[in-house]
Design an enzyme around this catalytic site. Sequence first.
Site, PDB file in Angstrom:
ATOM      1  N   THR A 198       0.857  -1.194   0.000  1.00 59.01           N
ATOM      2  CA  THR A 198       0.000   0.000   0.000  1.00 59.01           C
ATOM      3  C   THR A 198       0.889   1.238   0.000  1.00 59.01           C
ATOM      4  O   THR A 198       1.940   1.261   0.648  1.00 59.01           O
ATOM      5  CB  THR A 198      -0.952  -0.013   1.220  1.00 59.01           C
ATOM      6  OG1 THR A 198      -1.830  -1.131   1.092  1.00 59.01           O
ATOM      7  CG2 THR A 198      -1.796   1.256   1.288  1.00 59.01           C
ATOM      8  N   PHE A 222       1.319   4.869   1.189  1.00 58.74           N
ATOM      9  CA  PHE A 222       0.821   5.752   2.248  1.00 58.74           C
ATOM     10  C   PHE A 222       1.358   7.156   2.032  1.00 58.74           C
ATOM     11  O   PHE A 222       2.554   7.323   1.742  1.00 58.74           O
ATOM     12  CB  PHE A 222       1.290   5.260   3.620  1.00 58.74           C
ATOM     13  CG  PHE A 222       0.541   4.047   4.101  1.00 58.74           C
ATOM     14  CD1 PHE A 222      -0.604   4.176   4.863  1.00 58.74           C
ATOM     15  CD2 PHE A 222       0.970   2.775   3.764  1.00 58.74           C
ATOM     16  CE1 PHE A 222      -1.308   3.066   5.297  1.00 58.74           C
ATOM     17  CE2 PHE A 222       0.273   1.651   4.190  1.00 58.74           C
ATOM     18  CZ  PHE A 222      -0.864   1.802   4.961  1.00 58.74           C
TER      19      PHE A 222
HETATM   20  O1  LIG Z   1      -8.109  -0.805   7.427  1.00 57.24           O
HETATM   21  C1  LIG Z   1      -6.898  -0.639   7.625  1.00 57.24           C
HETATM   22  O2  LIG Z   1      -6.218  -1.427   8.289  1.00 57.24           O
HETATM   23  C2  LIG Z   1      -6.237   0.529   7.048  1.00 57.24           C
HETATM   24  O3  LIG Z   1      -5.198   0.936   7.529  1.00 57.24           O
HETATM   25  C3  LIG Z   1      -6.829   1.152   5.834  1.00 57.24           C
HETATM   26  C4  LIG Z   1      -6.394   0.470   4.532  1.00 57.24           C
HETATM   27  C5  LIG Z   1      -6.925   1.289   3.325  1.00 57.24           C
HETATM   28  O4  LIG Z   1      -8.018   1.806   3.384  1.00 57.24           O
HETATM   29  O5  LIG Z   1      -6.241   1.302   2.294  1.00 57.24           O
HETATM   30  C6  LIG Z   1      -4.938   0.434   4.464  1.00 57.24           C
HETATM   31  C7  LIG Z   1      -4.256  -0.597   3.967  1.00 57.24           C
HETATM   32  C8  LIG Z   1      -4.874  -1.930   3.835  1.00 57.24           C
HETATM   33  O6  LIG Z   1      -4.437  -2.573   2.708  1.00 57.24           O
HETATM   34  C9  LIG Z   1      -6.331  -1.925   3.928  1.00 57.24           C
HETATM   35  C10 LIG Z   1      -6.997  -0.871   4.416  1.00 57.24           C
END
Ligand SMILES: O=C(O)C(=O)C[C@]1(C(=O)O)C=C[C@@H](O)C=C1
Length: 289
Positions: free
Chosen positions: A181, A183
């Site tokens: 992901t 950030f």
């Molecule tokens: O729900 C979480 O754990 C988050 O940190 C949010 C979030 C997102 O919305 O992208 C962050 C990364 C993950 O892949 C899934 C969800």
Amino acid sequence: MKVAYLGPEGTVSEESARYFFAGVDCEFIPFRFMADVIRATSDGRADYGVVPIENTIDGSVNAHVDLLVNAADQPIQAEWIYPSVQNLIGYANSDKSDAGLSHIRRVVSIPVATAQCRSFITGMLDPEVEFEPVNSTAEGVRLVKERGDRTIAAIGTRLAAERYGLDLLAENITDHDNNYTRFTLIGKEPLPVRDGAVYKTTILITLPEDYPGALHQVLSAFAWRRINLSRIESRPTKKKLGTYYFYTDIVMSLDNVLLRSALEEISAIGAQVRILGSYPSYGYDGESY
Ligand SMILES: O=C(O)C(=O)C[C@]1(C(=O)O)C=C[C@@H](O)C=C1
């Protein structure tokens, strides 16, 4: 330093924030909604806010990109990549003759995480399994614990399973191993730049009007200067159907005169440019950004 993230405790955002700020004296503050993370960063309850905006498997996290664009009033100060390792979390089957997952009737998670585990869900869970969307992965884990129901499982981090005292029913269940992901960190002040940074600038481009070649004309301002764009995504302006802005990541600092002249050229042809930030971007463990 106060860092706001999407809570409750145990989200991927929390893991990722602790990774990014490792060794820095920080207070990590969970918020229920991403809009609250952004608000807290605006009104001074937090110095920085962590906003996940893109995922390897599911692509852009549109709701968060829209918040960055429409609600955040602080610039992007950094970007980093962090692996989203998802697990199926709940109560292990007490029927020892069935070590499988047949007792799971409902999966609770944030839709972005559910979307990262589609193959696992269709391959390993009951075809009739129900889905319940929640605000974050850890919110799902917290709910499973609160309900104490063995037929419900959440998709979330190992950290959340530990924090809420639940079992890991299946580990690393994302459709691809390389699930990362992106950030972003918003806040007033730039942070000290670390080794391995690549400079990026994020801008929003709104075309002057809809005519043949308008986007081509805008992009050519970057192309002939050999300025690399690493992302360009169209999103609705939300003002009128069929009108868009282009969320664009440029691999160059705004301090670079080449980029400044490209933006001047784009403005001269009537396109609107809004700068969301110019910041260091970091890969994960030396991987690509
Ligand atoms: O729900 C979480 O754990 C988050 O940190 C949010 C979030 C997102 O919305 O992208 C962050 C990364 C993950 O892949 C899934 C969800």
